[in-house]
Design a protein around this motif. Structure first.
Motif, PDB file in Angstrom:
ATOM      1  N   ALA A 133      27.276   4.198  78.023  1.00 49.09           N
ATOM      2  CA  ALA A 133      27.628   2.933  78.688  1.00 49.09           C
ATOM      3  C   ALA A 133      26.527   1.893  78.491  1.00 49.09           C
ATOM      4  N   ALA A 134      25.280   2.363  78.498  1.00 46.61           N
ATOM      5  CA  ALA A 134      24.146   1.449  78.349  1.00 46.61           C
ATOM      6  C   ALA A 134      24.145   0.746  76.998  1.00 46.61           C
ATOM      7  N   ARG A 135      24.773   1.353  75.993  1.00 49.13           N
ATOM      8  CA  ARG A 135      24.826   0.731  74.671  1.00 49.13           C
ATOM      9  C   ARG A 135      25.557  -0.606  74.694  1.00 49.13           C
ATOM     10  N   THR A 136      26.445  -0.779  75.669  1.00 52.84           N
ATOM     11  CA  THR A 136      27.214  -2.017  75.762  1.00 52.84           C
ATOM     12  C   THR A 136      26.478  -3.085  76.582  1.00 52.84           C
ATOM     13  N   GLY A 137      25.290  -2.739  77.099  1.00 51.51           N
ATOM     14  CA  GLY A 137      24.545  -3.649  77.953  1.00 51.51           C
ATOM     15  C   GLY A 137      24.804  -3.419  79.425  1.00 51.51           C
ATOM     16  N   PHE A 138      25.714  -2.476  79.741  1.00 46.56           N
ATOM     17  CA  PHE A 138      26.026  -2.166  81.136  1.00 46.56           C
ATOM     18  C   PHE A 138      24.980  -1.188  81.653  1.00 46.56           C
ATOM     19  N   ASP A 139      23.821  -1.750  82.051  1.00 46.92           N
ATOM     20  CA  ASP A 139      22.693  -0.908  82.427  1.00 46.92           C
ATOM     21  C   ASP A 139      21.727  -1.721  83.265  1.00 46.92           C
ATOM     22  N   TRP A 140      20.952  -1.028  84.093  1.00 43.28           N
ATOM     23  CA  TRP A 140      19.911  -1.701  84.837  1.00 43.28           C
ATOM     24  C   TRP A 140      18.857  -2.217  83.860  1.00 43.28           C
ATOM     25  N   PRO A 141      18.295  -3.397  84.108  1.00 43.31           N
ATOM     26  CA  PRO A 141      17.276  -3.919  83.185  1.00 43.31           C
ATOM     27  C   PRO A 141      16.003  -3.084  83.178  1.00 43.31           C
ATOM     28  N   ASP A 142      15.737  -2.369  84.288  1.00 39.67           N
ATOM     29  CA  ASP A 142      14.559  -1.517  84.354  1.00 39.67           C
ATOM     30  C   ASP A 142      14.825  -0.361  85.307  1.00 39.67           C
ATOM     31  N   ALA A 143      13.849   0.529  85.411  1.00 40.58           N
ATOM     32  CA  ALA A 143      14.022   1.719  86.253  1.00 40.58           C
ATOM     33  C   ALA A 143      14.100   1.371  87.737  1.00 40.58           C
ATOM     34  N   ALA A 144      13.514   0.242  88.131  1.00 40.09           N
ATOM     35  CA  ALA A 144      13.517  -0.121  89.548  1.00 40.09           C
ATOM     36  C   ALA A 144      14.941  -0.315  90.068  1.00 40.09           C
ATOM     37  N   GLY A 145      15.801  -0.932  89.260  1.00 36.62           N
ATOM     38  CA  GLY A 145      17.184  -1.124  89.673  1.00 36.62           C
ATOM     39  C   GLY A 145      17.906   0.205  89.825  1.00 36.62           C
ATOM     40  N   ALA A 146      17.637   1.122  88.917  1.00 35.07           N
ATOM     41  CA  ALA A 146      18.264   2.443  88.991  1.00 35.07           C
ATOM     42  C   ALA A 146      17.766   3.204  90.213  1.00 35.07           C
ATOM     43  N   LEU A 147      16.481   3.058  90.533  1.00 30.76           N
ATOM     44  CA  LEU A 147      15.926   3.741  91.702  1.00 30.76           C
ATOM     45  C   LEU A 147      16.527   3.174  92.991  1.00 30.76           C
ATOM     46  N   ALA A 148      16.718   1.858  93.038  1.00 28.91           N
ATOM     47  CA  ALA A 148      17.340   1.238  94.217  1.00 28.91           C
ATOM     48  C   ALA A 148      18.745   1.791  94.438  1.00 28.91           C
ATOM     49  N   LYS A 149      19.449   2.054  93.346  1.00 24.22           N
ATOM     50  CA  LYS A 149      20.790   2.630  93.445  1.00 24.22           C
ATOM     51  C   LYS A 149      20.725   4.035  94.029  1.00 24.22           C
ATOM     52  N   VAL A 150      19.699   4.799  93.698  1.00 26.33           N
ATOM     53  CA  VAL A 150      19.526   6.137  94.273  1.00 26.33           C
ATOM     54  C   VAL A 150      19.376   6.032  95.792  1.00 26.33           C
ATOM     55  N   HIS A 151      18.529   5.107  96.255  1.00 26.42           N
ATOM     56  CA  HIS A 151      18.338   4.919  97.697  1.00 26.42           C
ATOM     57  C   HIS A 151      19.646   4.489  98.370  1.00 26.42           C
ATOM     58  N   GLU A 152      20.386   3.628  97.705  1.00 30.75           N
ATOM     59  CA  GLU A 152      21.666   3.174  98.244  1.00 30.75           C
ATOM     60  C   GLU A 152      22.635   4.347  98.413  1.00 30.75           C
ATOM     61  N   GLU A 153      22.672   5.223  97.401  1.00 28.55           N
ATOM     62  CA  GLU A 153      23.582   6.367  97.465  1.00 28.55           C
ATOM     63  C   GLU A 153      23.145   7.369  98.541  1.00 28.55           C
ATOM     64  N   ILE A 154      21.843   7.509  98.767  1.00 30.98           N
ATOM     65  CA  ILE A 154      21.362   8.375  99.848  1.00 30.98           C
ATOM     66  C   ILE A 154      21.863   7.856 101.188  1.00 30.98           C
ATOM     67  N   GLU A 155      21.764   6.553 101.401  1.00 28.67           N
ATOM     68  CA  GLU A 155      22.235   5.955 102.652  1.00 28.67           C
ATOM     69  C   GLU A 155      23.732   6.159 102.823  1.00 28.67           C
ATOM     70  N   GLU A 156      24.489   6.019 101.753  1.00 27.65           N
ATOM     71  CA  GLU A 156      25.935   6.197 101.843  1.00 27.65           C
ATOM     72  C   GLU A 156      26.296   7.651 102.130  1.00 27.65           C
ATOM     73  N   LEU A 157      25.519   8.577 101.597  1.00 32.47           N
ATOM     74  CA  LEU A 157      25.763   9.988 101.892  1.00 32.47           C
ATOM     75  C   LEU A 157      25.446  10.280 103.354  1.00 32.47           C
ATOM     76  N   GLU A 158      24.379   9.690 103.855  1.00 34.92           N
ATOM     77  CA  GLU A 158      23.982   9.916 105.251  1.00 34.92           C
ATOM     78  C   GLU A 158      25.009   9.386 106.238  1.00 34.92           C
ATOM     79  N   THR A 159      25.717   8.328 105.865  1.00 36.32           N
ATOM     80  CA  THR A 159      26.680   7.710 106.789  1.00 36.32           C
ATOM     81  C   THR A 159      28.114   8.161 106.551  1.00 36.32           C
ATOM     82  N   ALA A 160      28.342   9.002 105.572  1.00 38.40           N
ATOM     83  CA  ALA A 160      29.691   9.510 105.311  1.00 38.40           C
ATOM     84  C   ALA A 160      30.158  10.337 106.509  1.00 38.40           C
TER      85      ALA A 160
END
Length: 261
Positions: free
Chosen positions: A155-182
């Protein structure tokens, strides 16, 4: 071993498999088909990888033989079905390797760097197998972590990707919060999957292979747990006593992490 002797050895293996599959041969081998043998093929590939990880060359030789047997087995069944032969398999991969290495076997011998070689490989591969999606061709039978990393990389080959690792890490934190509130098991399962995918994506941004990282972490946990499990009465000890043993084992085995790492 010379090329000639290697060919003789392979021919011997082919002859053995033909005998096993022929009338009067081994009933177990005769009863197999592609689907029943596939799990063994996958298992043998992992055993090759395990021998490599352990640096055991004798074991690697043995496991490569087991993996070669799988190739010969599948090719024999295909030949019996009139689909293809082992020679067809070898010819096809030879042609592919020559086709995808024009800097070695073609006219374009300009000593390119590794990145250029990789890009050329991918462009030739794409031309060989036109696809409707960049995600096509990622085998569904791959281990989940490996497939997730390959899918996100495609998917990243098409440009559909975080510009850096920080964006990807923020998504990890977001998913942790969503799991906690499920609030239901089905929702938690879905969010857990999203969390794992996000973690794999983050590792990809760090150029870390998720499958290898988890395999190494599991092996580390196993070493440490086996060390503390040997303590007499371990299972009856309170958690704080088990944790103390864990920390001692961790220090003794010179690793890092907590109970899970």
């Amino acid at each position: 071993m010379t090329t000639a002797s290697a060919l003789v050895a392979v021919e011997r293996l082919v002859a053995i498999m033909a005998r096993l599959r022929s009338p009067g041969g081994c009933e177990w081998d005769r009863a197999q088909d592609f689907a029943s043998i596939a799990p063994y093929t996958i298992e043998e590939a992992y055993e090759v990888a395990d021998a490599i990880t352990r640096g055991d060359m004798a074991e690697l030789c043995d496991e490569l033989g087991d993996l070669l047997l799988q190739v010969v087995f599948h090719a024999r069944m295909a030949e019996e079905a009139g689909a293809f032969t082992l020679a067809d398999v070898a010819d096809a991969i030879c042609a592919k390797m020559e086709r995808r290495h024009p800097h070695i076997v073609g006219a374009a011998s300009n000593n390119p760097d590794a990145d250029t070689v990789r890009a050329t490989w991918e462009s030739i591969k794409a031309a060989e197998k036109p696809r409707d999606s960049v995600l096509d061709g990622v085998a569904s039978a791959l281990p989940a972590l490996m497939r997730a990393q390959k899918i996100s990389a495609r998917a990243a080959r098409t440009g559909f990707d975080w510009p850096d690792a920080a964006g990807a890490l923020a998504k990890v934190h977001e998913e942790i919060e969503e799991l906690e509130t499920a609030t239901s098991n089905s929702a938690r399962a879905e969010e857990a999957g999203d969390l794992l995918f996000a973690a794999v994506n983050y590792l990809r941004k760090l150029d870390i292979d998720a499958e290898t990282a988890l395999r190494d972490a599991t092996a580390k946990f196993e070493r440490r747990f086996r060390a503390i499990e040997a303590t007499p009465g371990f299972a009856t000890l309170p958690l704080d006593a088990q944790e103390a043993l864990w920390q001692a084992a961790k220090a003794r085995l010179s690793g890092r992490g907590s109970k899970s790492g």
